[in-house]
Design a protein around this motif. Structure first.
Motif, short mmCIF file in Angstrom:
data_model
loop_
_atom_site.label_atom_id
_atom_site.label_comp_id
_atom_site.label_asym_id
_atom_site.label_seq_id
_atom_site.Cartn_x
_atom_site.Cartn_y
_atom_site.Cartn_z
N LEU A 27 -3.81 3.05 -1.60
CA LEU A 27 -2.48 3.49 -1.11
C LEU A 27 -2.15 2.68 0.07
N PHE A 28 -3.04 2.08 0.85
CA PHE A 28 -2.57 1.15 1.84
C PHE A 28 -1.84 -0.06 1.11
N THR A 29 -2.15 -0.66 0.29
CA THR A 29 -1.63 -2.00 -0.40
C THR A 29 -0.16 -1.40 -1.17
N GLY A 31 1.62 1.10 -0.07
CA GLY A 31 2.63 1.21 1.41
C GLY A 31 2.95 -0.36 2.03
N VAL A 32 2.20 -1.25 1.84
CA VAL A 32 2.64 -2.58 2.35
C VAL A 32 3.65 -2.94 1.35
N LEU A 34 5.63 -1.41 -0.35
CA LEU A 34 7.11 -0.94 -0.45
C LEU A 34 7.79 -1.18 1.11
N GLN A 35 7.02 -1.40 2.08
CA GLN A 35 7.42 -1.58 3.24
C GLN A 35 8.16 -3.41 3.20
#
Length: 86
Positions: A27-29, A31-32, A34-35
């Motif tokens: 999930l964190f990866t 999110g990064v 997408l940012q």
């Protein structure tokens, strides 16, 4: 009363924690990624900086300043995205 000494005392607890940790990592990866894509979408002029696109072609015409790039950490490129027809 039974005494519990952390997750290692519970059968299957460690594997459950490992699954939760892996899910949070994914999930964190995501999110990064997408940012980073949003930053590139909001700065379309950076597509003119020289970079290799996902299609293994060289894009752009201007040498980028040190530390600046126009792809995400996984290699996603705004120009390649725009060329895709749905």
């Amino acid at each position: 009363m039974p005494r519990f000494e952390g997750a290692s005392g519970w059968p299957g607890a460690q594997s459950a924690l490992d699954r939760v940790w892996r899910a949070l990592s994914v999930l964190f990866t995501a999110g990064v990624e997408l940012q980073e894509r949003l930053l590139l979408i909001n700065r379309p002029w950076e597509e003119e900086l020289l970079h290799w696109g996902e299609d293994a072609r060289l894009h752009g015409a201007i040498a980028p300043p040190p530390g600046q790039h126009s792809t995400t950490s996984t290699g996603w490129c705004l120009g390649t995205h725009r060329r895709v027809q749905f």
